[in-house]
Design an enzyme around this catalytic site. Structure first.
Site, PDB file in Angstrom:
ATOM      1  N   HIS A  64      -5.219   4.943  -1.810  1.00 21.77           N
ATOM      2  CA  HIS A  64      -5.243   4.400  -3.442  1.00 21.77           C
ATOM      3  C   HIS A  64      -5.360   3.678  -3.744  1.00 21.77           C
ATOM      4  O   HIS A  64      -5.051   2.349  -3.063  1.00 21.77           O
ATOM      5  CB  HIS A  64      -3.815   5.914  -3.351  1.00 21.77           C
ATOM      6  CG  HIS A  64      -3.298   6.802  -2.792  1.00 21.77           C
ATOM      7  ND1 HIS A  64      -2.156   8.134  -3.163  1.00 21.77           N
ATOM      8  CD2 HIS A  64      -3.893   7.860  -1.836  1.00 21.77           C
ATOM      9  CE1 HIS A  64      -2.239   8.939  -2.343  1.00 21.77           C
ATOM     10  NE2 HIS A  64      -3.719   8.837  -1.842  1.00 21.77           N
ATOM     11  N   GLU A  66      -3.371   1.988  -5.333  1.00 21.57           N
ATOM     12  CA  GLU A  66      -1.616   1.152  -5.995  1.00 21.57           C
ATOM     13  C   GLU A  66      -2.098   0.152  -5.304  1.00 21.57           C
ATOM     14  O   GLU A  66      -2.317  -0.819  -4.636  1.00 21.57           O
ATOM     15  CB  GLU A  66      -0.784   2.248  -5.843  1.00 21.57           C
ATOM     16  CG  GLU A  66      -0.716   2.899  -7.256  1.00 21.57           C
ATOM     17  CD  GLU A  66      -1.161   4.239  -7.170  1.00 21.57           C
ATOM     18  OE1 GLU A  66      -0.381   5.364  -7.984  1.00 21.57           O
ATOM     19  OE2 GLU A  66      -1.856   4.536  -6.499  1.00 21.57           O
ATOM     20  N   CYS A  97       3.001   5.699  -2.522  1.00 21.47           N
ATOM     21  CA  CYS A  97       2.742   4.241  -3.448  1.00 21.47           C
ATOM     22  C   CYS A  97       4.139   3.508  -3.602  1.00 21.47           C
ATOM     23  O   CYS A  97       4.382   2.784  -3.904  1.00 21.47           O
ATOM     24  CB  CYS A  97       1.648   4.627  -4.617  1.00 21.47           C
ATOM     25  SG  CYS A  97       0.087   5.075  -3.668  1.00 21.47           S
TER      26      CYS A  97
END
Length: 158
Positions: A64, A66, A97
């Site tokens: 992801h 992040e 995350c």
């Protein structure tokens, strides 16, 4: 990697300025046919890490935006803790995350659009580190429209 400093732009709201930088990362994800989420991490007015979704390219569900930004920022400062840093992300973090943010001890998380289906707040705001400040809905329209358009285009292609 090119880094930007907010101090060069004294008359712009810093949260909007850095969310626009996260939106640039989201655009890179969109161009790569990834879910368009972008993130930047800022310390002392300077971007020290950035990332966008790479789950398709890397065949990795943990890739992801992040997570990419956390890794880049930690490498930049040479430490695993991101105290005195702010994460700007175009979409509310998921549980994974948010949990990673907890372990980084990041000081602030600023997100653009809420994610009522997969966002961490659906489960608990307590996932974040107790000292982490959470701010939402910065450039919400811009951040939500890029994701909505991505999925609309996907449905129309099917």
């Amino acid at each position: 990697m090119k880094y930007y400093s907010f101090t060069d732009q004294p008359f712009i709201n810093p949260d909007e300025f850095f969310m626009n930088e996260a939106l640039k990362e989201a655009q890179l994800a969109l161009e790569a046919d990834e879910i368009p989420v972008g993130a930047v991490i800022v310390s002392k007015g300077k971007i020290i890490g950035k990332g966008h979704n790479l789950t398709q390219r890397l065949n990795d569900v943990t890739a992801h935006a992040e997570m990419q930004a956390f890794t880049a920022a930690a490498n930049y400062i040479g430490a695993k803790y991101l105290t005195d840093c702010t994460l700007y992300v175009t979409l509310e973090p998921c549980v994974m995350c948010a949990g990673a943010a907890f372990w980084t001890q990041i000081s602030r998380i600023v997100f653009g659009a809420s994610d009522p289906q997969r966002g961490f707040q659906k489960h608990s705001k307590n996932i974040l580190h107790p000292k982490t400040e959470l701010i939402g809905n910065i450039l919400e329209v811009e951040c939500s429209s890029i994701v909505k358009q991505f999925f609309l285009d996907k449905r129309n292609k099917s």
